[in-house]
Design a protein around this motif. Structure first.
Motif, PDB file in Angstrom:
ATOM      1  N   SER A  32      39.314  40.076  53.153  1.00 65.74           N
ATOM      2  CA  SER A  32      38.058  40.835  53.055  1.00 65.74           C
ATOM      3  C   SER A  32      38.224  42.073  52.173  1.00 65.74           C
ATOM      4  N   LEU A  33      39.435  42.622  52.107  1.00 66.07           N
ATOM      5  CA  LEU A  33      39.676  43.769  51.230  1.00 66.07           C
ATOM      6  C   LEU A  33      39.478  43.401  49.760  1.00 66.07           C
ATOM      7  N   LEU A  34      39.656  42.140  49.430  1.00 68.50           N
ATOM      8  CA  LEU A  34      39.560  41.698  48.045  1.00 68.50           C
ATOM      9  C   LEU A  34      38.139  41.759  47.502  1.00 68.50           C
ATOM     10  N   ASP A  35      37.164  41.863  48.391  1.00 69.40           N
ATOM     11  CA  ASP A  35      35.765  41.899  47.956  1.00 69.40           C
ATOM     12  C   ASP A  35      35.389  43.207  47.276  1.00 69.40           C
ATOM     13  N   SER A  36      36.130  44.244  47.544  1.00 72.99           N
ATOM     14  CA  SER A  36      35.840  45.553  46.963  1.00 72.99           C
ATOM     15  C   SER A  36      37.156  46.204  46.561  1.00 72.99           C
ATOM     16  N   ILE A  37      37.515  46.015  45.323  1.00 73.27           N
ATOM     17  CA  ILE A  37      38.785  46.569  44.863  1.00 73.27           C
ATOM     18  C   ILE A  37      38.569  48.046  44.557  1.00 73.27           C
ATOM     19  N   LYS A  38      38.887  48.864  45.560  1.00 67.29           N
ATOM     20  CA  LYS A  38      38.800  50.305  45.369  1.00 67.29           C
ATOM     21  C   LYS A  38      40.185  50.895  45.530  1.00 67.29           C
TER      22      LYS A  38
ATOM     23  N   ILE B 131      44.761  47.578  46.274  1.00 69.42           N
ATOM     24  CA  ILE B 131      45.860  46.913  45.568  1.00 69.42           C
ATOM     25  C   ILE B 131      47.181  47.218  46.264  1.00 69.42           C
ATOM     26  N   GLU B 132      47.372  48.463  46.644  1.00 68.01           N
ATOM     27  CA  GLU B 132      48.614  48.865  47.273  1.00 68.01           C
ATOM     28  C   GLU B 132      48.786  48.243  48.650  1.00 68.01           C
ATOM     29  N   VAL B 133      47.726  48.236  49.443  1.00 68.84           N
ATOM     30  CA  VAL B 133      47.800  47.643  50.788  1.00 68.84           C
ATOM     31  C   VAL B 133      48.168  46.171  50.695  1.00 68.84           C
ATOM     32  N   VAL B 134      47.433  45.435  49.871  1.00 66.37           N
ATOM     33  CA  VAL B 134      47.666  43.994  49.754  1.00 66.37           C
ATOM     34  C   VAL B 134      49.037  43.719  49.139  1.00 66.37           C
ATOM     35  N   SER B 135      49.354  44.407  48.065  1.00 64.71           N
ATOM     36  CA  SER B 135      50.619  44.160  47.376  1.00 64.71           C
ATOM     37  C   SER B 135      51.822  44.454  48.268  1.00 64.71           C
ATOM     38  N   TYR B 136      51.803  45.576  48.930  1.00 62.21           N
ATOM     39  CA  TYR B 136      52.925  45.991  49.784  1.00 62.21           C
ATOM     40  C   TYR B 136      53.153  44.974  50.896  1.00 62.21           C
ATOM     41  N   ALA B 137      52.091  44.620  51.587  1.00 62.25           N
ATOM     42  CA  ALA B 137      52.217  43.671  52.702  1.00 62.25           C
ATOM     43  C   ALA B 137      52.625  42.287  52.203  1.00 62.25           C
ATOM     44  N   MET B 138      52.043  41.839  51.116  1.00 64.59           N
ATOM     45  CA  MET B 138      52.312  40.479  50.655  1.00 64.59           C
ATOM     46  C   MET B 138      53.650  40.351  49.945  1.00 64.59           C
ATOM     47  N   HIS B 139      54.194  41.444  49.432  1.00 66.44           N
ATOM     48  CA  HIS B 139      55.541  41.332  48.872  1.00 66.44           C
ATOM     49  C   HIS B 139      56.531  40.991  49.980  1.00 66.44           C
ATOM     50  N   GLU B 140      56.280  41.520  51.152  1.00 68.90           N
ATOM     51  CA  GLU B 140      57.151  41.254  52.296  1.00 68.90           C
ATOM     52  C   GLU B 140      56.803  39.928  52.978  1.00 68.90           C
ATOM     53  N   LEU B 141      55.515  39.659  53.168  1.00 66.58           N
ATOM     54  CA  LEU B 141      55.088  38.523  54.007  1.00 66.58           C
ATOM     55  C   LEU B 141      54.800  37.237  53.229  1.00 66.58           C
TER      56      LEU B 141
ATOM     57  N   ALA C 171      43.431  33.165  48.202  1.00 66.08           N
ATOM     58  CA  ALA C 171      42.189  33.934  48.105  1.00 66.08           C
ATOM     59  C   ALA C 171      42.162  34.784  46.833  1.00 66.08           C
ATOM     60  N   ILE C 172      43.291  35.354  46.481  1.00 63.82           N
ATOM     61  CA  ILE C 172      43.362  36.144  45.246  1.00 63.82           C
ATOM     62  C   ILE C 172      43.135  35.243  44.040  1.00 63.82           C
ATOM     63  N   ARG C 173      43.789  34.086  44.038  1.00 64.38           N
ATOM     64  CA  ARG C 173      43.611  33.144  42.919  1.00 64.38           C
ATOM     65  C   ARG C 173      42.162  32.669  42.816  1.00 64.38           C
ATOM     66  N   GLU C 174      41.513  32.470  43.954  1.00 69.42           N
ATOM     67  CA  GLU C 174      40.099  32.077  43.948  1.00 69.42           C
ATOM     68  C   GLU C 174      39.225  33.171  43.339  1.00 69.42           C
ATOM     69  N   LYS C 175      39.523  34.432  43.656  1.00 65.55           N
ATOM     70  CA  LYS C 175      38.757  35.554  43.092  1.00 65.55           C
ATOM     71  C   LYS C 175      38.877  35.578  41.574  1.00 65.55           C
ATOM     72  N   ILE C 176      40.066  35.277  41.078  1.00 62.61           N
ATOM     73  CA  ILE C 176      40.284  35.266  39.632  1.00 62.61           C
ATOM     74  C   ILE C 176      39.510  34.142  38.964  1.00 62.61           C
ATOM     75  N   SER C 177      39.369  33.020  39.648  1.00 62.32           N
ATOM     76  CA  SER C 177      38.754  31.845  39.029  1.00 62.32           C
ATOM     77  C   SER C 177      37.230  31.809  39.132  1.00 62.32           C
ATOM     78  N   VAL C 178      36.623  32.797  39.769  1.00 64.48           N
ATOM     79  CA  VAL C 178      35.162  32.831  39.881  1.00 64.48           C
ATOM     80  C   VAL C 178      34.573  33.042  38.488  1.00 64.48           C
ATOM     81  N   PRO C 179      33.628  32.188  38.084  1.00 68.60           N
ATOM     82  CA  PRO C 179      33.011  32.370  36.766  1.00 68.60           C
ATOM     83  C   PRO C 179      32.336  33.741  36.671  1.00 68.60           C
TER      84      PRO C 179
END
Length: 139
Positions: A71-77, A81-91, A99-107
């Protein structure tokens, strides 16, 4: 005891933390507020680390946490980026990466957003270039 309510009584009379998902949301809000006020990750890392600890401490709630992160990906403020990146580098949760890849592929997605989503995707790699910004990963 209601199975949706998990109480963690802290020592020394500190207030109990009722719901890990709510705790995570509060920490994320703190991180986003801090990100609005500062330019460096030094002030953010304590919030990012607290958020990561909540995620790791409650593996049974992973689907809810994945939803929160997505849900954080809907509003990149500032701070997202830091919250998602930090957590996902570990997890490295595949659902969040998808979900991130889907956001990139939206026309018609904004080019600036594509770049920011790309920064988050980099965190899923051992060679994440921003890892050295954080004490946890620069050891």
């Amino acid at each position: 005891m209601d199975s949706t309510l998990m109480v963690n009584v802290e020592p020394r009379g500190e207030s109990p933390i009722a719901d890990p998902v709510e705790e995570f949301r509060g920490i994320v809000c703190d991180a986003l507020d801090t990100a609005e006020e500062t330019y460096g990750v030094e002030d953010l890392e304590c919030h990012l680390e607290r958020a990561l600890v909540v995620l790791q401490r409650n593996p049974e709630l992973r689907p809810q946490f994945e939803s929160e992160l997505v849900s954080l990906l809907d509003s990149i403020k500032e701070g997202v980026i830091e919250v998602v990146s930090y957590a996902m580098h570990e997890l490295r949760w595949p659902a969040v990466e998808r979900a991130i890849r889907e956001k990139i592929s939206v026309p018609g997605v904004d080019v600036s957003d594509v770049r920011l989503y790309g920064v988050m995707l980099e965190a899923f790699s051992d060679s994440w270039r921003d890892r050295d910004l954080y004490g946890r990963f620069s050891r």
